[in-house]
Design an enzyme around this catalytic site. Structure first.
Site, PDB file in Angstrom:
ATOM      1  N   GLU A 121     -28.409  16.964 -14.120  1.00 52.00           N
ATOM      2  CA  GLU A 121     -28.847  18.219 -13.531  1.00 52.00           C
ATOM      3  C   GLU A 121     -27.669  19.181 -13.497  1.00 52.00           C
ATOM      4  OE1 GLU A 121     -30.708  17.620  -9.765  1.00 52.00           O
ATOM      5  OE2 GLU A 121     -32.288  16.316 -10.576  1.00 52.00           O
ATOM      6  N   PRO A 122     -27.925  20.472 -13.343  1.00 57.37           N
ATOM      7  CA  PRO A 122     -26.819  21.437 -13.336  1.00 57.37           C
ATOM      8  C   PRO A 122     -25.723  21.110 -12.330  1.00 57.37           C
ATOM      9  CG  PRO A 122     -28.916  22.586 -13.522  1.00 57.37           C
ATOM     10  CD  PRO A 122     -29.245  21.135 -13.306  1.00 57.37           C
ATOM     11  N   ALA A 177     -25.379  17.918 -10.867  1.00 61.00           N
ATOM     12  CA  ALA A 177     -25.228  16.468 -10.717  1.00 61.00           C
ATOM     13  C   ALA A 177     -24.400  15.864 -11.836  1.00 61.00           C
ATOM     14  CB  ALA A 177     -26.594  15.798 -10.657  1.00 61.00           C
ATOM     15  N   GLY A 178     -24.585  16.300 -13.077  1.00 55.65           N
ATOM     16  CA  GLY A 178     -23.811  15.753 -14.188  1.00 55.65           C
ATOM     17  C   GLY A 178     -24.032  14.266 -14.343  1.00 55.65           C
ATOM     18  N   SER A 179     -22.939  13.516 -14.408  1.00 51.95           N
ATOM     19  CA  SER A 179     -23.025  12.075 -14.609  1.00 51.95           C
ATOM     20  C   SER A 179     -23.376  11.311 -13.336  1.00 51.95           C
ATOM     21  CB  SER A 179     -21.690  11.542 -15.159  1.00 51.95           C
ATOM     22  OG  SER A 179     -21.412  12.093 -16.430  1.00 51.95           O
ATOM     23  N   THR A 188     -31.699  15.679 -24.281  1.00 52.91           N
ATOM     24  CA  THR A 188     -31.836  15.510 -25.730  1.00 52.91           C
ATOM     25  C   THR A 188     -33.320  15.404 -26.075  1.00 52.91           C
ATOM     26  OG1 THR A 188     -29.726  14.358 -25.841  1.00 52.91           O
ATOM     27  CG2 THR A 188     -31.204  14.080 -27.712  1.00 52.91           C
ATOM     28  N   GLN A 247      -5.966  15.562 -40.469  1.00 54.21           N
ATOM     29  CA  GLN A 247      -4.536  15.647 -40.771  1.00 54.21           C
ATOM     30  C   GLN A 247      -4.258  15.195 -42.204  1.00 54.21           C
ATOM     31  OE1 GLN A 247      -2.621  16.916 -38.424  1.00 54.21           O
ATOM     32  NE2 GLN A 247      -0.695  16.842 -39.534  1.00 54.21           N
ATOM     33  N   GLU A 297     -23.728   9.905 -22.323  1.00 50.38           N
ATOM     34  CA  GLU A 297     -23.974   8.543 -21.809  1.00 50.38           C
ATOM     35  C   GLU A 297     -22.911   8.144 -20.789  1.00 50.38           C
ATOM     36  OE1 GLU A 297     -26.615   6.933 -22.305  1.00 50.38           O
ATOM     37  OE2 GLU A 297     -27.480   7.826 -24.097  1.00 50.38           O
ATOM     38  N   THR A 318     -19.333  10.125 -19.115  1.00 46.51           N
ATOM     39  CA  THR A 318     -18.034  10.479 -19.680  1.00 46.51           C
ATOM     40  C   THR A 318     -17.115   9.254 -19.710  1.00 46.51           C
ATOM     41  OG1 THR A 318     -17.046  11.036 -17.551  1.00 46.51           O
ATOM     42  CG2 THR A 318     -18.261  12.792 -18.687  1.00 46.51           C
TER      43      THR A 318
END
Length: 378
Positions: free
Chosen positions: A129-130, A132-134, A160, A337, A364, A366
């Site tokens: 959620e905006p 709540a995140g993880s 997703t 590189q 899934e 961080t």
């Protein structure tokens, strides 16, 4: 580069050969243009469903193919080496299938699972959620029970398949604060009040739609609950464990693809060129990249075997996700590189792979969340 693999049967070897063909002939040639146009490759995802990819890790009694998770993650890895957006779409859908297969009632499972495993219905999972995140325990989306239904109100972010899915697994609050008040409900895409937003504009994996989804008084039958009321964290924990393995497989796939591109570039460079294999600086860099990819794959398969044997693998899955995605970030950076200024151009696959690798360190859970899980297990 040829990767040594072993399979449990000739049928698995044949299936994997078909997956390799699709990855090389159908996915890889379309990846660059698909990412540039941010067009969801729905036809390719449905093709994987028809092939039987989604059925692989599910038992035959549920309509699956009864294959091992060790085999399944190798398939995801190979698809990711062709085009991450397609592999991740398949992985996310299989997670939605897992929740239905494991936690739905017999009635709901019979109505949905076969169509999901065949690719007829596309699944999505609504966790973040905006605000709540993880941290799933902080979700604010609310589901109030009313006459055999739940009235769902709230906003989910970073969904997703948002706007494309047919079925959404929605984690919402049915009880008090904290982890004990979370439940998971299955919501059909056409339900009034379910409002997907426009796809997010992302740094990478642009062809895989990710959107905010609002639930404005959405009514859901209480028969559509996955697991028990206020015990949705059990559904989430199982989903997280399987999700970490799927993301790890994607990470190994894009790391292998980056290594292959870098080796090809070094091999084709003139003998006198400092960017070729004749340069020790380049050849040693490639050797380190190859060792890291091999180690990441070995860890992934080891944890998948634990899952196949019925052993607890939650902490090991967290270690796997942390290690493999960090390897993908290092290897794709080193691949750029190796190519030098050529690798910085947008028409080179390694530039795209580098941007894709960054996403895998975030989704899934961080990699900081993975460290918390690992530390707790110690």
């Amino acid at each position: 580069m040829s990767v040594p693999r072993t399979f449990a049967s000739p049928e698995e070897a044949d299936f994997f050969a078909r997956v390799e063909q699709i990855a090389d002939e159908e996915l890889a040639p379309r990846a660059a243009t698909g990412e540039e146009s941010a067009s969801y490759p729905a036809g390719l995802v449905r093709m994987l469903g028809a092939l039987g990819v989604f059925r692989l890790p599910f038992p035959e009694c549920r309509g699956g193919a009864g294959r091992s998770y060790e085999f399944y993650v190798q398939v995801v890895e190979r698809l990711a080496a062709g085009w991450l957006a397609v592999a991740e779409s398949a992985h996310v859908h299989v997670l939605a299938c897992h929740a239905v297969s494991t936690f739905a009632s017999d009635e709901v499972r019979d109505a949905l699972l076969a169509r999901m495993l065949g690719g007829e219905l596309l699944g999505a999972t609504c966790m973040s959620e905006p605000d709540a995140g993880s941290d799933l325990t902080s979700v604010r989306t609310r589901a109030e029970r009313q006459n055999g239904q739940y009235l769902v109100t709230g906003t989910k972010s970073w969904v997703t398949h948002g706007g494309f899915a047919d079925i959404y697994s929605v984690y919402c609050r049915t009880g008090g604060p904290g982890p004990g008040g979370i439940s998971c409900l299955l919501v059909d895409a056409g339900t009034p009040g379910l409002l997907p937003g426009p796809p997010e504009r992302k740094m990478g994996v642009r062809a895989l739609p990710t959107a905010e989804v609002r639930f404005d008084g959405v009514r859901v039958s209480d028969t559509r609950m996955l697991g028990r009321r206020n015990r949705g964290m059990l559904v989430a924990a199982s989903t997280f464990d399987h999700g970490r393995l799927g993301i790890s497989a994607c990470a190994v796939g894009i790391a292998q693809a980056a290594l292959d591109h870098a080796c090809r570039y070094a091999r084709d460079s003139p003998p006198s060129d400092a960017s070729g294999f004749s340069s020790q600086g380049i050849s040693f860099l490639l050797a380190d990249m190859a060792a890291q990819v091999a180690a990441a794959r070995a860890l992934l398969l080891s944890v998948a075997r634990m899952k196949d044997q019925g052993l607890a693998f939650s902490a090991e899955a967290a270690k796997c996700k942390l290690f493999t995605t960090n390897v993908a970030m290092r290897v794709t950076t080193d691949a750029v590189q190796v190519l030098g200024d050529t690798g910085y151009r947008c028409d080179q696959p390694v530039e795209r792979l580098l941007r894709e690798a960054k996403l895998l360190q975030i989704i899934e859970g961080t990699n900081q969340i993975q460290r918390i899980a690992i530390a707790r297990s110690l």
